[in-house]
Design a protein around this motif. Structure first.
Motif, PDB file in Angstrom:
ATOM      1  N   VAL A  78       2.226   1.742  -3.602  1.00  0.00           N
ATOM      2  CA  VAL A  78       1.151   2.197  -4.494  1.00  0.00           C
ATOM      3  C   VAL A  78       0.804   3.663  -4.221  1.00  0.00           C
ATOM      4  CG1 VAL A  78      -1.317   1.935  -5.005  1.00  0.00           C
ATOM      5  CG2 VAL A  78       0.182  -0.059  -4.980  1.00  0.00           C
ATOM      6  N   SER A  79       0.762   4.040  -2.943  1.00  0.00           N
ATOM      7  CA  SER A  79       0.450   5.429  -2.593  1.00  0.00           C
ATOM      8  C   SER A  79       1.494   6.384  -3.165  1.00  0.00           C
ATOM      9  CB  SER A  79       0.371   5.580  -1.070  1.00  0.00           C
ATOM     10  OG  SER A  79       0.190   6.939  -0.706  1.00  0.00           O
ATOM     11  N   LYS A  80       2.759   6.018  -3.039  1.00  0.00           N
ATOM     12  CA  LYS A  80       3.824   6.885  -3.566  1.00  0.00           C
ATOM     13  C   LYS A  80       3.744   6.983  -5.085  1.00  0.00           C
ATOM     14  CE  LYS A  80       5.549   8.029   0.355  1.00  0.00           C
ATOM     15  NZ  LYS A  80       5.356   9.425   0.838  1.00  0.00           N
TER      16      LYS A  80
ATOM     17  N   TYR B 276       0.735  -3.285 -12.514  1.00  0.00           N
ATOM     18  CA  TYR B 276       0.662  -1.829 -12.621  1.00  0.00           C
ATOM     19  C   TYR B 276       0.861  -1.411 -14.071  1.00  0.00           C
ATOM     20  CZ  TYR B 276       1.670  -2.277  -7.614  1.00  0.00           C
ATOM     21  OH  TYR B 276       1.649  -2.638  -6.292  1.00  0.00           O
TER      22      TYR B 276
ATOM     23  N   ASN C   5       0.814  -1.210   0.000  1.00  0.00           N
ATOM     24  CA  ASN C   5       0.000   0.000   0.000  1.00  0.00           C
ATOM     25  C   ASN C   5       0.852   1.266   0.000  1.00  0.00           C
ATOM     26  OD1 ASN C   5      -2.288  -1.598   0.038  1.00  0.00           O
ATOM     27  ND2 ASN C   5      -2.594  -1.424   2.253  1.00  0.00           N
ATOM     28  N   TYR C   6       1.969   1.225   0.678  1.00  0.00           N
ATOM     29  CA  TYR C   6       2.871   2.391   0.719  1.00  0.00           C
ATOM     30  C   TYR C   6       3.446   2.654  -0.666  1.00  0.00           C
ATOM     31  CZ  TYR C   6       6.622   5.486   2.321  1.00  0.00           C
ATOM     32  OH  TYR C   6       7.460   6.569   2.520  1.00  0.00           O
TER      33      TYR C   6
ATOM     34  N   ALA D  78       1.069   6.537  -6.942  1.00  0.00           N
ATOM     35  CA  ALA D  78      -0.167   7.244  -7.298  1.00  0.00           C
ATOM     36  C   ALA D  78      -0.017   8.753  -7.140  1.00  0.00           C
ATOM     37  CB  ALA D  78      -1.323   6.742  -6.440  1.00  0.00           C
ATOM     38  N   HIS D  79       0.869   9.182  -6.231  1.00  0.00           N
ATOM     39  CA  HIS D  79       1.124  10.605  -6.025  1.00  0.00           C
ATOM     40  C   HIS D  79       2.366  11.084  -6.775  1.00  0.00           C
ATOM     41  CE1 HIS D  79      -1.647   9.813  -2.615  1.00  0.00           C
ATOM     42  NE2 HIS D  79      -2.008  11.062  -2.820  1.00  0.00           N
TER      43      HIS D  79
END
Length: 258
Positions: free
Chosen positions: A195-197, A255, A192-193, A199-200
């Motif tokens: 993917v969050s990075k 991805y 999740n970390y 995505a941003h």
């Protein structure tokens, strides 16, 4: 010929058993291929071709390599006879030379399961030419990322670029008994970390991989994570195609980078 731009992909290829038991990711790979323009050719950087320096497969028809032990005989009888693409391989070598990145031709390299196993689900007729490039373990994350950037223009020529590894990969922590155990927090938190990075658009945080939370437990060795750096270099717009876990903590994410 009207060529359409293809994305770059990161594919978690999982256990060799994915060829016989597709679970969730096999159908996801098949759906993905149906939603893409048919590639003129495919380039794959696989976790299973570690090398000292960058190498490019120039073979006309590489053999299918069953680079694993202890699996059902049916798996060893599988073949993925897609042709190579020596002309594209030469183009790749030329692009690396222009960028002053040392690279070598390899005409005898067989295809490891990091290449043929996901493609078996995406393009089962094995008619699309495939070129494999190695994972140079002497390169930093930023340098592998640059390799993706160098090859990114080939997307405009309807070439599909794939980094094949796993978003999490700690074989000692897997549930091998066939039961789907709960996903441990250290695996889901890491996934999740990242993917969050992505995505941003914080690619720098991912390239600084040694600082990622729980990285040592998810990747005791880096070779299955490093193909993601290559895929990140192929495009600036990130999206998640598929998200699942297998055998407890083995992340099976796909991805897309446009």
């Amino acid at each position: 010929m009207n060529l359409q731009t293809l994305p770059g992909l990161f594919i978690s290829h999982g256990s060799p058993m994915l060829a016989l038991n597709p679970e969730q990711v096999g159908p996801a790979l098949n759906r993905l291929s149906l939603n893409l323009p048919v590639p003129q050719a495919i380039i794959v950087m696989s976790a299973h071709w570690e090398s000292q320096s960058l190498e490019v497969s120039t073979g006309v028809r590489p053999e299918t390599w069953h680079d694993f032990r202890g699996f059902p005989q049916e798996l060893y009888e599988m073949r993925y006879p897609a042709p190579g693409h020596p002309k594209l391989a030469e183009t790749i070598l030329h692009l690396f030379a222009e960028a002053h990145i040392p690279a070598h031709a390899n005409s005898t390299r067989p295809r490891d399961h990091g290449v043929w196993m996901p493609l078996l689900h995406m393009y089962p007729d094995a008619s699309i030419p495939v070129v494999e490039i190695s994972l140079p373990m002497n390169m930093s994350a930023e340098e592998i990322y640059k390799v993706g950037q160098i090859l990114a223009p080939l997307r405009d020529q309807q070439v599909l670029l794939i980094g094949s590894g796993s978003i999490t990969h700690n074989l000692r922590e897997l549930s091998w008994d066939g039961n789907q155990s709960a996903v441990p927090e250290w695996a889901s938190a890491f996934r999740n970390y990242v993917v969050s990075k992505l995505a941003h658009s914080d690619y720098d945080a991912v390239l600084d991989w040694s600082s990622l939370p729980f990285v040592q437990r998810n990747h005791p060795t880096i070779e299955h994570f490093a193909p993601l750096f290559f895929s990140m270099g192929t495009g600036t717009r990130f999206s998640v195609v598929h998200n699942s876990f297998s055998m407890g903590s083995l992340g099976m994410d796909i991805y897309r980078f446009d």
